[in-house]
Design an enzyme around this catalytic site. Structure first.
Site, PDB file in Angstrom:
ATOM      1  N   CYS A  96       0.698  -1.182   0.230  1.00  0.00           N
ATOM      2  CA  CYS A  96      -0.273   0.094  -0.528  1.00  0.00           C
ATOM      3  C   CYS A  96       1.057   1.173   0.052  1.00  0.00           C
ATOM      4  CB  CYS A  96      -1.086   0.120   1.398  1.00  0.00           C
ATOM      5  SG  CYS A  96      -2.021  -1.276   1.440  1.00  0.00           S
ATOM      6  N   CYS A  97       0.652   2.069  -0.903  1.00  0.00           N
ATOM      7  CA  CYS A  97       1.405   3.491  -0.783  1.00  0.00           C
ATOM      8  C   CYS A  97       1.497   4.334   0.943  1.00  0.00           C
ATOM      9  CB  CYS A  97       0.654   4.104  -2.239  1.00  0.00           C
ATOM     10  SG  CYS A  97       1.304   6.463  -2.042  1.00  0.00           S
ATOM     11  N   ILE A  98       2.226   4.122   1.404  1.00  0.00           N
ATOM     12  CA  ILE A  98       1.630   4.757   1.908  1.00  0.00           C
ATOM     13  C   ILE A  98       1.155   6.684   2.459  1.00  0.00           C
ATOM     14  CG2 ILE A  98       4.509   6.398   2.159  1.00  0.00           C
ATOM     15  CD1 ILE A  98       4.917   5.279   5.538  1.00  0.00           C
TER      16      ILE A  98
END
Length: 139
Positions: free
Chosen positions: A83-85
């Site tokens: 997941c893109c932070i």
């Protein structure tokens, strides 16, 4: 058995489950790719796609639980999923580490997903023969 001409895919999902068809279409593609002898190098969730990693999604019993379907698929095939932070934090999705870092009382992202930066996406794309985007539509 992997065919000599097999492709290695990175999948980027930007649409949220129940708000777009992106996660469903991506899962159908991923299953077909694996069945065809290809490899999924990584699944990267970006933008609203990070909602796919939420452990708190609870669809009605007569609907498909897309987050659970994805977790099972990723686990079965041992596919890394990130997941893109920045996208996750903006949308209230935290793993245990980020919950502690931001002093939040709970987390809602767990294995097989990891919360990480775009560097993971870049590394996966360099290790793949193709990168495919499954985008959420405009509402």
């Amino acid at each position: 058995m992997i065919a000599e001409d097999a492709a290695r895919f990175t999948l980027v999902i930007t649409g949220a489950p129940y708000a777009s068809q992106a996660p469903q279409t991506a899962l159908h593609f991923a299953r077909a790719a694996i069945s065809g002898g290809h490899t999924i190098a990584q699944v990267f969730l970006y933008g609203d796609g990070v909602h796919l990693a939420s452990n708190l999604t609870s669809p009605p019993s007569d609907e498909t639980d897309w987050p659970a379907e994805w977790r099972a698929f990723l686990t079965e095939h041992q596919i890394p999923a990130t997941c893109c932070i920045a996208s996750a934090l903006r949308r209230g999705l935290l793993d245990d580490s980020e919950a502690r870092r931001y002093e939040k009382p709970a987390s809602n992202v767990s294995a097989p997903y990891q919360v990480a930066g775009l560097g993971d996406w870049l590394a996966a794309t360099q290790d793949s023969t193709r990168t495919l985007y499954f985008n959420g539509g405009q509402s």
